[in-house]
Scaffold this motif. Structure first.
Motif, mmCIF file in Angstrom:
data_model
loop_
_atom_site.group_PDB
_atom_site.id
_atom_site.type_symbol
_atom_site.label_atom_id
_atom_site.label_comp_id
_atom_site.label_asym_id
_atom_site.label_seq_id
_atom_site.Cartn_x
_atom_site.Cartn_y
_atom_site.Cartn_z
ATOM 1 N N HIS A 109 0.817 -1.210 0.000
ATOM 2 C CA HIS A 109 0.000 0.000 0.000
ATOM 3 C C HIS A 109 0.852 1.263 0.000
ATOM 4 C CE1 HIS A 109 -3.024 2.954 1.296
ATOM 5 N NE2 HIS A 109 -2.139 3.344 2.203
ATOM 6 N N GLY A 110 0.327 2.306 -0.643
ATOM 7 C CA GLY A 110 0.829 3.652 -0.469
ATOM 8 C C GLY A 110 2.309 3.844 -0.706
ATOM 9 N N ALA A 111 2.983 4.418 0.295
ATOM 10 C CA ALA A 111 4.404 4.725 0.163
ATOM 11 C C ALA A 111 5.239 3.461 -0.016
ATOM 12 C CB ALA A 111 4.887 5.503 1.381
ATOM 13 N N LEU A 112 4.832 2.368 0.594
ATOM 14 C CA LEU A 112 5.567 1.120 0.414
ATOM 15 C C LEU A 112 5.474 0.645 -1.031
ATOM 16 C CD1 LEU A 112 7.176 -1.275 1.406
ATOM 17 C CD2 LEU A 112 5.062 -2.279 2.312
ATOM 18 N N MET A 117 8.383 0.201 -6.248
ATOM 19 C CA MET A 117 8.531 0.441 -7.677
ATOM 20 C C MET A 117 9.775 1.281 -7.991
ATOM 21 S SD MET A 117 6.072 -1.323 -8.795
ATOM 22 C CE MET A 117 6.597 -0.999 -10.476
ATOM 23 N N ALA A 118 10.188 2.147 -7.074
ATOM 24 C CA ALA A 118 11.282 3.085 -7.345
ATOM 25 C C ALA A 118 12.639 2.596 -6.874
ATOM 26 C CB ALA A 118 10.973 4.433 -6.696
ATOM 27 N N GLY A 175 6.056 5.656 -17.517
ATOM 28 C CA GLY A 175 5.105 4.607 -17.164
ATOM 29 C C GLY A 175 4.736 4.587 -15.698
ATOM 30 N N ARG A 176 5.353 5.458 -14.908
ATOM 31 C CA ARG A 176 4.981 5.547 -13.506
ATOM 32 C C ARG A 176 3.829 6.539 -13.355
ATOM 33 N NH1 ARG A 176 8.869 2.684 -11.030
ATOM 34 N NH2 ARG A 176 10.939 2.648 -11.943
ATOM 35 N N LEU A 177 3.221 6.536 -12.186
ATOM 36 C CA LEU A 177 2.117 7.451 -11.946
ATOM 37 C C LEU A 177 2.639 8.869 -11.771
ATOM 38 C CD1 LEU A 177 -0.055 5.393 -9.435
ATOM 39 C CD2 LEU A 177 -0.204 5.468 -11.926
#
Length: 243
Positions: A109-112, A117-118, A175-177
């Protein structure tokens, strides 16, 4: 393309989302495990609701950030992150088993999720932890231009993946949000429906700069936090059925 939604995010007297209204239209329910939202009673109610509608259940673990709703990044060590994940997955899995439900996947979820992804190191820890869990589980992560590399990483651990896209979020050119701090990061209803139609028809999205980006997508994330969102999910469900 399946539909997934974050659910079970109420906490005590605080109510979040319209889970009862949304669940009939879903294929997958990402159930909060108590660290960013949710409590034992909410978890149990959400699992029973998913079982009633025959919806696949996944664990939705987060950083231990209840006050910030799991939206703040935390500098956990590898061991801390592993234990944090195992604690949450085991909690929802144990409760699910008691109710005759089996969890099938994990979606951070969220920041995790964003850190996974980063940051290669965070993603590696998440992947290893889920691969080592007591039973086989899928990992749900964002479909990006790096999907092939992520599949290679997971394949080395015999970890199956489900790639997801987001119905209501604008995409950056990589491709990232697009960051929520930037204008246009969250689509209005018409743009959201247009993006879903494009994904269903062409397996592509149009990025913030107007570039067409191909994405490998297994599941689509939708949000049912209000009545308008629930109505949009109904339309998306019908759109996918007719695709």
């Amino acid at each position: 393309m399946l539909l997934n939604c974050d659910l079970g995010e109420s906490f005590g007297n605080w109510r979040m989302g319209l889970d009862e209204d949304v669940m009939p239209f879903l294929d997958q329910a990402n159930v909060a495990c108590g660290f960013h939202a949710g409590d034992p009673l909410t978890m149990e109610k959400t699992l029973r609701l998913a079982a009633q509608h025959k919806v696949c259940v996944g664990a939705h673990p987060a950083y231990p950030d209840l006050v910030g709703f799991g939206r703040r990044s935390m500098a956990l060590s590898e061991d801390e992150l592993r234990s944090t994940l195992l604690y949450q997955i085991a909690a929802i899995d144990g409760m699910a088993q008691t109710l005759g439900v089996s969890i099938q996947y994990v979606k951070p979820h969220g920041a995790l999720y964003n850190d996974m992804m980063a940051k290669d190191s965070v993603r590696a820890t998440v992947m290893r932890t889920i691969a080592d869990y007591a039973k086989p589980l899928h990992l749900m992560l964002q479909a990006t231009a790096e999907a092939d590399r992520h599949e290679e990483e997971a394949s080395a651990l015999n970890l199956p993946l489900w790639f997801e896209a987001f119905a209501d979020r604008c995409y950056d050119d990589d491709g990232r949000l697009l960051s929520r701090r930037k204008p246009g990061a969250v689509h209005d209803r018409s743009r959201m429906l247009a993006q879903v139609e494009q994904l269903a028809r062409d397996a592509t999205v149009t990025t913030v700069s107007g570039t067409t980006l191909a994405l490998k997508v297994d599941t689509l994330c939708v949000h049912g936090d209000n009545a308008e969102g629930v109505q949009a999910i109904r339309e998306i469900r019908q759109m996918l059925a007719n695709a």
